[in-house]
Design a protein around this motif. Structure first.
Motif, PDB file in Angstrom:
ATOM      1  N   THR A 160       9.044  51.710  44.536  1.00 13.04           N
ATOM      2  CA  THR A 160      10.370  51.995  45.194  1.00 13.04           C
ATOM      3  C   THR A 160      11.076  50.509  44.291  1.00 13.04           C
ATOM      4  O   THR A 160      12.604  51.467  45.037  1.00 13.04           O
ATOM      5  CB  THR A 160       9.972  52.575  46.358  1.00 13.04           C
ATOM      6  OG1 THR A 160       8.927  51.364  47.292  1.00 13.04           O
ATOM      7  CG2 THR A 160       9.104  53.925  46.979  1.00 13.04           C
ATOM      8  N   PHE A 161      10.177  49.954  44.920  1.00 15.03           N
ATOM      9  CA  PHE A 161      10.747  48.471  44.153  1.00 15.03           C
ATOM     10  C   PHE A 161      11.003  49.021  43.018  1.00 15.03           C
ATOM     11  O   PHE A 161      12.303  48.723  42.627  1.00 15.03           O
ATOM     12  CB  PHE A 161      10.014  46.806  44.679  1.00 15.03           C
ATOM     13  CG  PHE A 161      10.755  46.191  44.328  1.00 15.03           C
ATOM     14  CD1 PHE A 161      10.977  46.018  45.267  1.00 15.03           C
ATOM     15  CD2 PHE A 161      10.463  46.067  43.486  1.00 15.03           C
ATOM     16  CE1 PHE A 161      11.613  44.680  45.102  1.00 15.03           C
ATOM     17  CE2 PHE A 161      10.990  44.477  42.990  1.00 15.03           C
ATOM     18  CZ  PHE A 161      12.098  43.554  43.931  1.00 15.03           C
ATOM     19  N   VAL A 162      10.652  49.292  41.631  1.00 13.65           N
ATOM     20  CA  VAL A 162      11.346  49.898  40.680  1.00 13.65           C
ATOM     21  C   VAL A 162      11.515  50.350  40.518  1.00 13.65           C
ATOM     22  O   VAL A 162      13.401  50.418  39.870  1.00 13.65           O
ATOM     23  CB  VAL A 162       9.685  50.293  40.279  1.00 13.65           C
ATOM     24  CG1 VAL A 162      10.649  50.506  38.483  1.00 13.65           C
ATOM     25  CG2 VAL A 162       8.542  49.063  39.496  1.00 13.65           C
ATOM     26  N   LEU A 163      12.458  51.444  41.598  1.00 12.34           N
ATOM     27  CA  LEU A 163      13.281  52.610  41.390  1.00 12.34           C
ATOM     28  C   LEU A 163      14.686  52.011  42.224  1.00 12.34           C
ATOM     29  O   LEU A 163      15.453  52.201  41.426  1.00 12.34           O
ATOM     30  CB  LEU A 163      12.874  53.721  41.804  1.00 12.34           C
ATOM     31  CG  LEU A 163      11.909  54.938  42.200  1.00 12.34           C
ATOM     32  CD1 LEU A 163      11.650  55.891  42.619  1.00 12.34           C
ATOM     33  CD2 LEU A 163      12.028  55.012  40.346  1.00 12.34           C
ATOM     34  N   TRP A 164      14.863  50.972  42.823  1.00 15.36           N
ATOM     35  CA  TRP A 164      15.136  49.859  43.266  1.00 15.36           C
ATOM     36  C   TRP A 164      16.122  49.725  42.092  1.00 15.36           C
ATOM     37  O   TRP A 164      17.502  49.229  42.314  1.00 15.36           O
ATOM     38  CB  TRP A 164      15.155  49.297  44.723  1.00 15.36           C
ATOM     39  CG  TRP A 164      16.061  48.508  45.119  1.00 15.36           C
ATOM     40  CD1 TRP A 164      17.461  49.042  45.900  1.00 15.36           C
ATOM     41  CD2 TRP A 164      16.673  47.308  44.884  1.00 15.36           C
ATOM     42  NE1 TRP A 164      18.532  48.055  45.938  1.00 15.36           N
ATOM     43  CE2 TRP A 164      17.540  46.658  45.580  1.00 15.36           C
ATOM     44  CE3 TRP A 164      15.857  45.754  44.964  1.00 15.36           C
ATOM     45  CZ2 TRP A 164      18.275  45.871  45.786  1.00 15.36           C
ATOM     46  CZ3 TRP A 164      16.166  45.283  44.543  1.00 15.36           C
ATOM     47  CH2 TRP A 164      17.775  44.449  45.095  1.00 15.36           C
TER      48      TRP A 164
ATOM     49  N   GLY B  52      22.136  56.738  40.493  1.00 16.24           N
ATOM     50  CA  GLY B  52      21.406  57.021  41.435  1.00 16.24           C
ATOM     51  C   GLY B  52      21.548  55.183  41.927  1.00 16.24           C
ATOM     52  O   GLY B  52      20.190  54.552  42.447  1.00 16.24           O
ATOM     53  N   ARG B  53      22.791  55.313  42.883  1.00 15.82           N
ATOM     54  CA  ARG B  53      22.910  53.795  43.594  1.00 15.82           C
ATOM     55  C   ARG B  53      22.300  53.693  44.639  1.00 15.82           C
ATOM     56  O   ARG B  53      21.810  52.381  44.417  1.00 15.82           O
ATOM     57  CB  ARG B  53      24.330  53.461  44.096  1.00 15.82           C
ATOM     58  CG  ARG B  53      25.578  54.170  42.816  1.00 15.82           C
ATOM     59  CD  ARG B  53      26.461  53.448  43.235  1.00 15.82           C
ATOM     60  NE  ARG B  53      27.127  54.939  44.204  1.00 15.82           N
ATOM     61  CZ  ARG B  53      28.586  54.519  45.015  1.00 15.82           C
ATOM     62  NH1 ARG B  53      28.709  54.012  44.927  1.00 15.82           N
ATOM     63  NH2 ARG B  53      28.689  55.616  46.067  1.00 15.82           N
ATOM     64  N   HIS B  54      21.738  54.393  45.077  1.00 17.82           N
ATOM     65  CA  HIS B  54      20.503  54.213  46.348  1.00 17.82           C
ATOM     66  C   HIS B  54      19.662  54.556  46.241  1.00 17.82           C
ATOM     67  O   HIS B  54      18.615  54.489  47.196  1.00 17.82           O
ATOM     68  CB  HIS B  54      21.006  55.157  47.341  1.00 17.82           C
ATOM     69  CG  HIS B  54      22.542  54.640  48.077  1.00 17.82           C
ATOM     70  ND1 HIS B  54      23.502  53.709  48.176  1.00 17.82           N
ATOM     71  CD2 HIS B  54      23.606  56.055  48.415  1.00 17.82           C
ATOM     72  CE1 HIS B  54      24.454  54.050  48.492  1.00 17.82           C
ATOM     73  NE2 HIS B  54      24.794  55.466  48.677  1.00 17.82           N
ATOM     74  N   ALA B  55      19.266  54.403  45.092  1.00 18.19           N
ATOM     75  CA  ALA B  55      17.374  55.214  45.359  1.00 18.19           C
ATOM     76  C   ALA B  55      16.878  53.963  45.230  1.00 18.19           C
ATOM     77  O   ALA B  55      16.939  52.404  44.682  1.00 18.19           O
ATOM     78  CB  ALA B  55      17.337  55.433  42.849  1.00 18.19           C
ATOM     79  N   GLY B  56      15.985  54.315  45.937  1.00 17.61           N
ATOM     80  CA  GLY B  56      14.571  53.212  46.066  1.00 17.61           C
ATOM     81  C   GLY B  56      14.910  52.426  47.931  1.00 17.61           C
ATOM     82  O   GLY B  56      14.456  51.866  47.875  1.00 17.61           O
ATOM     83  N   THR B  57      16.093  52.784  48.126  1.00 17.55           N
ATOM     84  CA  THR B  57      16.427  52.607  49.259  1.00 17.55           C
ATOM     85  C   THR B  57      15.977  53.649  50.076  1.00 17.55           C
ATOM     86  O   THR B  57      16.800  53.603  51.350  1.00 17.55           O
ATOM     87  CB  THR B  57      17.608  52.771  49.681  1.00 17.55           C
ATOM     88  OG1 THR B  57      18.654  53.721  49.120  1.00 17.55           O
ATOM     89  CG2 THR B  57      18.293  51.512  48.859  1.00 17.55           C
ATOM     90  N   TRP B  58      15.199  54.671  50.746  1.00 16.61           N
ATOM     91  CA  TRP B  58      14.343  55.743  51.053  1.00 16.61           C
ATOM     92  C   TRP B  58      14.610  55.459  52.795  1.00 16.61           C
ATOM     93  O   TRP B  58      14.623  56.688  54.085  1.00 16.61           O
ATOM     94  CB  TRP B  58      13.627  56.379  50.309  1.00 16.61           C
ATOM     95  CG  TRP B  58      14.049  57.177  49.250  1.00 16.61           C
ATOM     96  CD1 TRP B  58      14.617  57.603  48.701  1.00 16.61           C
ATOM     97  CD2 TRP B  58      13.036  56.938  48.170  1.00 16.61           C
ATOM     98  NE1 TRP B  58      14.682  57.962  47.557  1.00 16.61           N
ATOM     99  CE2 TRP B  58      13.886  57.663  46.709  1.00 16.61           C
ATOM    100  CE3 TRP B  58      11.546  56.443  47.921  1.00 16.61           C
ATOM    101  CZ2 TRP B  58      12.923  57.801  45.524  1.00 16.61           C
ATOM    102  CZ3 TRP B  58      11.185  56.786  46.807  1.00 16.61           C
ATOM    103  CH2 TRP B  58      11.721  57.432  45.353  1.00 16.61           C
ATOM    104  N   LEU B  59      13.903  54.087  52.717  1.00 17.57           N
ATOM    105  CA  LEU B  59      14.042  54.085  54.511  1.00 17.57           C
ATOM    106  C   LEU B  59      14.764  53.329  54.838  1.00 17.57           C
ATOM    107  O   LEU B  59      15.526  54.327  55.863  1.00 17.57           O
ATOM    108  CB  LEU B  59      12.941  53.118  54.292  1.00 17.57           C
ATOM    109  CG  LEU B  59      11.431  52.622  54.299  1.00 17.57           C
ATOM    110  CD1 LEU B  59      10.781  51.269  53.737  1.00 17.57           C
ATOM    111  CD2 LEU B  59      10.659  53.755  55.115  1.00 17.57           C
ATOM    112  N   GLY B  60      16.405  53.222  54.595  1.00 16.63           N
ATOM    113  CA  GLY B  60      17.713  53.239  54.979  1.00 16.63           C
ATOM    114  C   GLY B  60      18.386  54.552  55.426  1.00 16.63           C
ATOM    115  O   GLY B  60      18.641  54.356  56.369  1.00 16.63           O
ATOM    116  N   GLN B  61      17.665  55.348  54.318  1.00 20.91           N
ATOM    117  CA  GLN B  61      18.599  56.572  54.178  1.00 20.91           C
ATOM    118  C   GLN B  61      18.070  56.757  55.604  1.00 20.91           C
ATOM    119  O   GLN B  61      18.348  58.100  56.213  1.00 20.91           O
ATOM    120  CB  GLN B  61      18.651  57.230  52.960  1.00 20.91           C
ATOM    121  CG  GLN B  61      19.396  56.217  51.923  1.00 20.91           C
ATOM    122  CD  GLN B  61      19.665  57.444  50.445  1.00 20.91           C
ATOM    123  OE1 GLN B  61      19.300  58.699  50.291  1.00 20.91           O
ATOM    124  NE2 GLN B  61      18.367  56.911  49.386  1.00 20.91           N
TER     125      GLN B  61
END
Length: 489
Positions: free
Chosen positions: A134-138, A146-155
């Motif tokens: 997730t950190f690399v995706l962010w 994909g501006r919100h990639a790696g922020t799944w917990l926030g979403q």
């Protein structure tokens, strides 16, 4: 970890909805909520709110925000947004508890119960695998669409809040919030701060669990591989241990790494070195990057939110410009009131009529022709004559006066020979909303309400909220009411 919730809640305004030049983010959120609600359900009746915004606002943006704040207080939108904020905080607290448990479970799963040696590569993958992905995706999201990639917990936080925040118009709160944050470029930073913050808590919990388990149990560590050679594993462990070693974590040397293939019995000191290596990797490659990114995203999000502005070109805002900041005042008689329009008195709870205070007794003539002298009888104290109200500018000035200095009694004289038009009835209804008591004098004097135009005046005034007993055709009676003591007959 109250930071992510504070990013969208900001400071609560005072109970009185006043908008300063440094408007809070909450006022912009409220304005966006009102805009979306009116786009879905149609414009709200806002004559008083528009008038107050025009009187107190210092610019178009401030007037839009003040109008929205007044409507939000009147329509219960403040309660809806407050409810949504409370649910958002509770959801965040619940997710924090889950991440704490998940971190502790990850440490337990990585080490096991101590009955068998711990595979170092598998333990490291269990502790840092999902975090690394997730950190690399962010990081890649800055170069990808994909501006919100790696922020799944926030979403997930926003999604859960939407599901849990039930109530009237509750779906508009997150839409208004997301739209506003996205337009000022802060949405990705708010979601990222939330996601990094939750990961930070999870990794802290995992590290705490590792320290507790390693302190309470005896664990053996080794590396097991079929494809990789011993030299490869030595290079890998030394490369991963270089940064933790700089921070003071003790690292196993090459000899201990080669002997940790599960075929040799290692001394207790070697197991201690591997414990330090594992802890150091989790701290350096897990906790520190997440903590640093959380702090960075939090600061950027706060700055962008503080710089929030209102896009007055959006539909719903642009339509208000002529009403809140008109280029010219509309004057003259409006079209006769049709069946699709009905003005009505709405008492505004004017600030001038409080306990121990008394308002003035005011009289005005509304568009009276020259053959109807005004006032028809001399006005004695405490009555005051405001003169004739003939233009749109004079109507506005009078309404502004009534808003700031609400009268105890208000007498408005009209020409009953003219057909009651929409503008006149609307003006009377709004003026009456600012007065403790209002009566209408139909001139010229004499006669009953039997002719068609007089009957039309009475009908529309009664429908607007003026009692039939408060509509006079005798100036003496009307002026006597205006000048007598007390607020009632």
């Amino acid at each position: 970890m109250s930071g992510p919730a504070n990013l969208i809640s900001s400071a609560r305004r005072a109970h009185t909805p006043s908008i300063s030049n440094g408007s809070s983010f909450n006022s912009y959120w409220t304005a966006e909520f009102v805009r979306l609600r009116e786009a879905h359900w149609g414009p709200l009746e806002d004559s008083r709110e528009v008038r107050q915004a025009r009187t107190q606002g210092t610019g178009f943006t401030q007037k839009v925000l003040l109008r929205a704040a007044l409507l939000a207080k009147r329509e219960g939108i403040e309660d809806t947004l407050g409810h949504w904020r409370r649910i958002a905080r509770l959801t965040l607290v619940a997710m924090l508890l889950v991440t704490l448990l998940a971190g502790a479970a990850a440490s337990q799963g990585a080490l096991g119960d101590g009955s068998r040696p711990v595979n170092l590569l598998l333990a490291l993958a269990a502790l840092l695998g999902l975090h690394a992905i997730t950190f690399v995706l962010w990081l890649f999201s800055f170069a990808l669409q994909g501006r919100h990639a790696g922020t799944w917990l926030g979403q997930a936080w926003l999604w859960l809040t939407k599901k849990l925040a039930r109530g009237p118009d509750s779906a508009l709160a997150p839409r208004a919030l997301s739209g506003l944050l996205d337009r000022n470029g802060s949405l990705r930073w708010v979601l990222a701060a939330t996601s990094h913050g939750l990961w930070t808590v999870a990794l802290l919990s995992a590290i705490t669990g590792l320290v507790a388990l390693l302190s309470a149990r005896r664990y053996g560590f080794n590396w097991e591989t079929t494809l990789l050679s011993a030299d490869t594993f030595v290079s890998m462990t030394q490369a991963l241990g270089w940064l933790p070693g700089l921070l003071g974590f003790t690292m196993p040397d090459e000899t201990i790494v080669r002997l940790s293939n599960g075929l040799h019995v290692l001394p207790e000191s070697a197991q201690t070195l591997w414990s330090s290596w594992l802890l150091g990797c989790v701290v350096v490659y897990g906790l520190i990057p997440r903590l640093a990114c959380f702090a960075l995203c939090f600061v950027i999000a706060r700055r962008k939110i503080a710089a929030t502005t209102l896009d007055t070109s959006l539909p719903g805002y642009a339509d208000l410009r002529e009403r809140l900041q008109p280029s010219s005042e509309k004057m003259g008689v409006d079209a006769p009131a049709g069946d699709d329009y009905q003005a009505s008195i709405r008492k505004h709870g004017a600030p001038g009529l409080k306990d121990g205070q008394t308002g003035q007794c005011l009289a005005a003539g509304l568009e009276l022709p020259a053959d109807l002298p005004w006032p028809p009888r001399p006005l004695l104290p405490p009555a005051h004559d405001l003169g004739l109200i003939d233009t749109g500018a004079q109507r506005k000035s009078l309404l502004d006066l009534l808003f700031t200095h609400p009268p105890r009694k208000l007498l408005i004289a009209c020409d009953r020979r003219q057909t009651p038009d929409r503008g006149a009835i609307g003006f009377i209804a709004e003026a009456a909303g600012h007065s403790a008591g209002t009566r209408i004098l139909l001139l010229p004097p004499g006669g009953e309400h039997t002719d068609p135009r007089s009957a039309a005046w009475v009908q529309r005034l009664v429908t607007a909220g003026i009692a039939a007993s408060d509509i006079h055709t005798d100036p003496t009676t009307a002026i006597a009411w205006l000048t007598m003591d007390g607020t009632h007959d």
